[in-house]
Design a protein around this motif. Structure first.
Motif, PDB file in Angstrom:
ATOM      1  N   TRP A  27       0.832  -1.204   0.000  1.00  0.00           N
ATOM      2  CA  TRP A  27       0.000   0.000   0.000  1.00  0.00           C
ATOM      3  C   TRP A  27       0.865   1.252   0.000  1.00  0.00           C
ATOM      4  O   TRP A  27       0.576   2.215  -0.717  1.00  0.00           O
ATOM      5  N   TRP A  36       0.676   4.278  -2.542  1.00  0.00           N
ATOM      6  CA  TRP A  36       0.235   5.567  -1.994  1.00  0.00           C
ATOM      7  C   TRP A  36       1.263   6.670  -2.182  1.00  0.00           C
ATOM      8  O   TRP A  36       0.925   7.787  -2.605  1.00  0.00           O
ATOM      9  N   TYR A  88       0.549  10.277  -4.107  1.00  0.00           N
ATOM     10  CA  TYR A  88       0.491  11.501  -3.305  1.00  0.00           C
ATOM     11  C   TYR A  88       1.582  12.485  -3.726  1.00  0.00           C
ATOM     12  O   TYR A  88       1.367  13.707  -3.734  1.00  0.00           O
ATOM     13  N   ASP A  96       0.961  11.594   7.242  1.00  0.00           N
ATOM     14  CA  ASP A  96       1.788  10.952   6.229  1.00  0.00           C
ATOM     15  C   ASP A  96       3.083  10.408   6.826  1.00  0.00           C
ATOM     16  O   ASP A  96       3.548   9.325   6.458  1.00  0.00           O
ATOM     17  N   ASN A 131       2.216   7.185   8.400  1.00  0.00           N
ATOM     18  CA  ASN A 131       2.107   6.042   7.497  1.00  0.00           C
ATOM     19  C   ASN A 131       3.430   5.309   7.352  1.00  0.00           C
ATOM     20  O   ASN A 131       3.496   4.078   7.389  1.00  0.00           O
ATOM     21  N   LEU A 155      -7.334   6.692  -1.632  1.00  0.00           N
ATOM     22  CA  LEU A 155      -6.118   6.433  -0.861  1.00  0.00           C
ATOM     23  C   LEU A 155      -6.130   7.182   0.469  1.00  0.00           C
ATOM     24  O   LEU A 155      -5.503   6.758   1.438  1.00  0.00           O
TER      25      LEU A 155
END
Length: 213
Positions: free
Chosen positions: A14, A18, A22, A36, A39, A101
């Motif tokens: 992922w 992602w 982004y 972020d 993540n 997302l």
């Protein structure tokens, strides 16, 4: 292995999808948002199975990501934003893939709670989050201030003019850790106090048996 392999691999895949999407949509500065940064840290924490990493991210994100979820769900059910901050999710000019997302915000709180329950809570986490805030928000304040990343210039992506910018920055760096991170830390510490990671001690030699020889 306390974290399932499929979860580690799934989150890594992922992230690989992602991050470039982004980056292309928002640019490099967007990766200074706490969500972020979280993540990436979650991905590291999953592979290391690190209580410290999850406690770090949890103390900083659980409140904000939960409020995000409440606002988004409320907007879907009622058509009104109870808090604000998720309006972009209904912007038809924003690519659907980017908005989909962004649903990671909803998945983050239960994942963090599960990981801390599974791995244990490390009391140093909120201090690391505070240090991260001092560094990142200071960068946000000076680098492209018009973007107001992490509300470094004012709440809800609008620069404030009620007080001098330097005063707002100092207040931010003091109030947010004390009003958000510390209470979250105290709550997590209370809920998971029996799951603090324990460092095994060195075995103690049996001196009794040695003295008998």
């Amino acid at each position: 292995m306390r974290v399932p392999l499929w979860l580690k691999i799934g989150w890594t895949i992922w992230l690989a999808i992602w991050a470039p999407v982004y980056w292309r949509q928002y640019g490099a500065q967007n990766f200074l948002y706490f969500c972020d940064i979280g993540n990436v840290l979650i991905g590291i924490g999953l592979w290391l199975e690190s209580p410290l990493v999850f406690s770090w991210v949890g103390s900083g994100l659980l409140v904000f990501q939960s409020l995000y979820t409440i606002d988004l769900v409320g907007a879907v059910l009622t058509g009104k934003h109870l808090i604000g901050g998720t309006e972009y999710m209904f912007d038809p000019h924003l690519p659907l893939a980017v908005r989909l997302l962004s649903l990671f915000h909803i998945a983050t709180p239960p994942l963090l709670v599960w990981a801390i329950w599974r791995l244990g809570y490390d009391r140093r986490g909120w201090k690391l989050q505070t240090l991260t805030t001092w560094i990142v928000v200071t960068i946000n304040f000076f680098w492209r201030p018009g973007q107001d990343v992490n509300w470094a210039r004012g709440p809800f992506f609008h620069e404030q003019h009620a007080v001098p910018g330097w005063a707002y920055l100092i207040a931010y760096l003091v109030i947010v850790p004390l009003a958000i991170y510390l209470p979250t830390h105290l709550l997590l510490d209370r809920l998971y106090r029996r799951t603090h990671p324990v460092v095994p001690s060195e075995p103690v030699p049996d001196t009794t048996s040695l003295s008998q020889h």
